[in-house]
Design an enzyme around this catalytic site. Structure first.
Site, short mmCIF file in Angstrom:
data_model
loop_
_atom_site.label_atom_id
_atom_site.label_comp_id
_atom_site.label_asym_id
_atom_site.label_seq_id
_atom_site.Cartn_x
_atom_site.Cartn_y
_atom_site.Cartn_z
N LYS A 133 0.87 -1.19 0.00
CA LYS A 133 0.00 0.00 0.00
C LYS A 133 0.90 1.23 0.00
O LYS A 133 2.04 1.17 0.48
CB LYS A 133 -0.88 0.03 1.25
CG LYS A 133 -2.12 0.91 1.11
CD LYS A 133 -3.19 0.19 0.32
CE LYS A 133 -4.41 1.03 0.08
NZ LYS A 133 -5.53 0.18 -0.38
N ASP A 173 -7.11 4.35 -4.48
CA ASP A 173 -7.73 4.16 -3.17
C ASP A 173 -8.34 5.53 -2.85
O ASP A 173 -8.59 6.33 -3.77
CB ASP A 173 -6.71 3.71 -2.11
CG ASP A 173 -7.36 3.18 -0.83
OD1 ASP A 173 -7.77 2.01 -0.82
OD2 ASP A 173 -7.49 3.93 0.15
P1 NDP Z 1 -12.93 7.74 -2.61
O1 NDP Z 1 -11.87 8.74 -2.39
O2 NDP Z 1 -13.45 7.54 -3.98
O3 NDP Z 1 -14.17 7.99 -1.66
C1 NDP Z 1 -14.01 8.05 -0.27
C2 NDP Z 1 -15.33 8.41 0.36
O4 NDP Z 1 -15.24 8.20 1.76
C3 NDP Z 1 -15.70 9.87 0.17
O5 NDP Z 1 -17.10 9.99 0.14
C4 NDP Z 1 -15.10 10.51 1.40
O6 NDP Z 1 -15.72 11.74 1.80
C5 NDP Z 1 -15.36 9.45 2.46
N1 NDP Z 1 -14.34 9.54 3.49
C6 NDP Z 1 -13.00 9.38 3.33
N2 NDP Z 1 -12.37 9.57 4.50
C7 NDP Z 1 -13.33 9.87 5.40
C8 NDP Z 1 -13.30 10.16 6.77
N3 NDP Z 1 -12.13 10.20 7.45
N4 NDP Z 1 -14.48 10.41 7.40
C9 NDP Z 1 -15.65 10.38 6.70
N5 NDP Z 1 -15.73 10.11 5.39
C10 NDP Z 1 -14.58 9.85 4.76
O7 NDP Z 1 -12.32 6.34 -2.05
P2 NDP Z 1 -12.77 4.84 -2.37
O8 NDP Z 1 -14.23 4.79 -2.60
O9 NDP Z 1 -11.84 4.31 -3.40
O10 NDP Z 1 -12.38 4.10 -1.00
C11 NDP Z 1 -13.31 3.95 0.07
C12 NDP Z 1 -12.85 2.81 0.97
O11 NDP Z 1 -12.80 1.60 0.21
C13 NDP Z 1 -11.46 2.96 1.58
O12 NDP Z 1 -11.45 2.35 2.85
C14 NDP Z 1 -10.58 2.15 0.63
O13 NDP Z 1 -9.39 1.72 1.26
C15 NDP Z 1 -11.51 1.00 0.32
N6 NDP Z 1 -11.23 0.24 -0.89
C16 NDP Z 1 -11.14 0.86 -2.10
C17 NDP Z 1 -10.90 0.11 -3.24
C18 NDP Z 1 -10.89 0.71 -4.59
O14 NDP Z 1 -10.80 -0.04 -5.56
N7 NDP Z 1 -11.01 2.02 -4.75
C19 NDP Z 1 -10.69 -1.36 -3.16
C20 NDP Z 1 -10.88 -1.91 -1.84
C21 NDP Z 1 -11.13 -1.12 -0.75
P3 NDP Z 1 -14.93 13.14 1.65
O15 NDP Z 1 -14.86 13.40 0.19
O16 NDP Z 1 -15.75 14.11 2.42
O17 NDP Z 1 -13.55 12.91 2.26
O1 2IT Z 2 -7.74 -1.72 -0.89
C1 2IT Z 2 -7.68 -2.19 -2.05
O2 2IT Z 2 -7.81 -3.39 -2.27
C2 2IT Z 2 -7.48 -1.24 -3.15
N1 2IT Z 2 -7.45 -0.03 -2.91
C3 2IT Z 2 -7.31 -1.74 -4.54
C4 2IT Z 2 -5.92 -2.29 -4.76
C5 2IT Z 2 -5.60 -2.65 -6.18
O3 2IT Z 2 -4.40 -2.86 -6.42
O4 2IT Z 2 -6.48 -2.73 -7.05
#
Ligand code: NDP
Ligand code: 2IT
Length: 452
Positions: A133, A173
């Site tokens: 990561k 992420d």
């Molecule tokens: P984005 O940046 O696209 O979206 C994040 C969302 O979560 C936004 O709505 C943001 O609001 C909110 N958020 C982030 N931090 C906080 C906080 N501290 N308190 C409240 N709201 C918060 O990220 P993703 O959708 O990609 O990721 C979301 C989660 O999913 C994370 O935990 C990530 O690690 C996990 N994940 C993502 C993957 C991927 O493929 N993208 C794969 C697997 C897991 P705001 O804009 O107000 O900060």
């Molecule tokens: O938390 C996760 O699994 C991710 N943010 C995606 C990682 C990836 O390499 O697609």
């Protein structure tokens, strides 16, 4: 961390003591390690050869930790300095693989917890990818496209030397989506003079990205919920779904829940949540978040059936299924009790470690189906691996074929976690099952490859 961690069995207690002594100011990392050690203790007890080979001692120490300065110039001409990270945790099953997070809360503890989780998640996909990561404490909110580009270029000017299609393959992420991936990939290509498609996943579909990668994490979390419900003879049809976040994972979890006949009723961001009993309008949410980069309150301003609740989390809304898809430790024990009181049947973690240990315990004690992130959100990285294999073979799969493959992978992960939980006397405990199934694959590979 919001809860105190329980005592661990003697077979893993020493390792945890070393982890806390060596990483004293890293609560999220300690929390993630504690959960895995708790789950795998019976496996370690059954396999003395793992202890003899120091498998667990080696696994909790990253293979390599990279921290670097990221200087850039803002639109006003002022020099800014952020900190960059890449934690290359384990490459025993394949090249390092895992996302990059840009968020002001990023620190060593957060990146290490995410890298540690990624080892087991990636092992569960069965696709030959190691765990890593990275990220930065840079905050993209409110920055112009030009500032984002300069930051990404500076970040990659240092990180490029540690990456490569056979070495380390990042993806998105929090705070890293299509725009950032484009700038990061472009700078890598410029510095190395190689169009090495497989060195980054989540690329635009016009320039090497795989169909369904954008949707994969959210879709996968819904498929995982569907798999868990099937075990209880239930389906998604007509179920109310509560989702937190409104980013990549949340948007496509909401979209897939709707397609499968459920009614997603909430979305949120760091300012509060919206509730919409008519079901969240996916097109409006995408327009606001992917195009306008607006706050979630704007959704309620434009949608008569919705209301905005400021500075609160969506778990107070009664739902059948909850999908936390924002960030770590966003669903605590009180939230869990509110969900239970509202009759929740299942929780599928779209985010990484969104539920605190107290929340997990409360949900499991109440017999709520609980799908932990490393299983329920593995669809994202699994589809990243599909992108890598398409890049390597210069093929392009259709959207439908890719989605079908994602469904199969999620069904396999569900099966592996369910089976491992049963084998170790924890039927229906997907936390134990996912940790055990992932650990078994990693541990056997480490044993075979020697003490390195
Ligand atoms: P984005 O940046 O696209 O979206 C994040 C969302 O979560 C936004 O709505 C943001 O609001 C909110 N958020 C982030 N931090 C906080 C906080 N501290 N308190 C409240 N709201 C918060 O990220 P993703 O959708 O990609 O990721 C979301 C989660 O999913 C994370 O935990 C990530 O690690 C996990 N994940 C993502 C993957 C991927 O493929 N993208 C794969 C697997 C897991 P705001 O804009 O107000 O900060
Ligand atoms: O938390 C996760 O699994 C991710 N943010 C995606 C990682 C990836 O390499 O697609």
């Amino acid at each position: 961390m919001t809860d105190t961690l329980t005592a661990l069995p003697a077979s893993v207690a020493d390792v945890f003591e070393t982890v806390t002594a060596r990483n004293p100011h890293e609560p999220e990392f300690q929390q993630a390690v504690h959960e895995v050690l708790h789950s795998i203790a019976p496996v370690v007890e059954r396999h003395p050869e793992f202890s003899d080979a120091g498998i667990v001692e080696r696994l909790v120490e990253p293979e390599r930790q990279i921290m670097f300065r990221v200087p850039w110039v803002d639109d006003a001409g002022q020099v800014r300095v952020n900190r960059g990270y890449r934690i290359q945790f384990s490459s025993v099953l394949g090249p390092y693989k895992g996302g990059l997070r840009f968020h002001p809360s990023v620190n060593l503890s957060i990146i290490k917890f995410l890298g540690f989780e990624q080892i087991f998640k990636n092992a569960l996909t069965g696709q030959g990818i190691g765990g890593a990561k990275g990220g930065s404490d840079f905050d993209p909110h409110g920055r112009s496209d030009a500032e984002i580009m300069r930051f990404c270029q500076s970040f990659m000017s240092e990180l490029y030397r540690h990456l490569g299609e056979h070495t380390d393959v990042p993806a998105g992420d929090i705070g890293v989506g299509g725009r950032e991936i484009g700038f990061l990939f472009g700078q890598y290509r410029k510095i190395t003079n190689r169009h090495e498609s497989g060195m980054f996943t989540g690329k635009g579909v016009q320039w090497g990205g795989a169909e369904v990668r954008t949707e994969a994490t959210g879709y996968g979390a819904v498929f995982f919920a569907e798999e868990m419900l099937r075990v209880r003879g239930e389906s998604l049809a007509g179920k109310r779904v509560g989702v937190s976040g409104s980013g990549n994972v949340a948007i496509y979890a909401i979209a897939k829940a709707r397609q499968l006949g459920a009614v997603p009723v909430t979305a949120s961001d760091s300012s509060g949540y919206v509730v919409d009993d008519d079901g969240i309008d996916v097109d409006l949410l995408r327009q606001l978040k992917e195009v306008e980069r607006a706050r979630i309150s704007e959704y309620a301003a434009r949608r008569p059936s919705a209301r905005f609740v400021e500075r609160a989390r969506p778990w107070e809304v009664a739902v059948d299924i909850a999908i936390p898809a924002a960030t770590q430790n966003e669903l605590d024990e009180d939230d869990a009790r509110a969900l239970i009181a509202g009759g929740v049947l299942a929780v599928a973690e779209g985010a990484n470690m969104p539920s605190t240990p107290g929340a997990v315990a409360a949900l499991q004690e109440a017999s709520v189906l609980f799908g932990p992130g490393k299983a329920a959100n593995a669809g994202g990285v699994a589809t990243s691996a599909l992108e890598m294999s398409q890049n390597a073979s210069r093929q392009r799969w259709s959207f439908d074929d890719s989605e079908q493959k994602l469904r199969e992978i999620i069904a396999d992960i569900h099966g592996a976690a369910f089976d491992a939980a049963g084998r170790y006397g924890r039927p229906g405990d997907y936390v134990a099952g996912a940790n055990i199934a992932g650990f078994e694959r990693v541990a056997h590979a480490m044993l075979a490859q020697g003490v390195i």
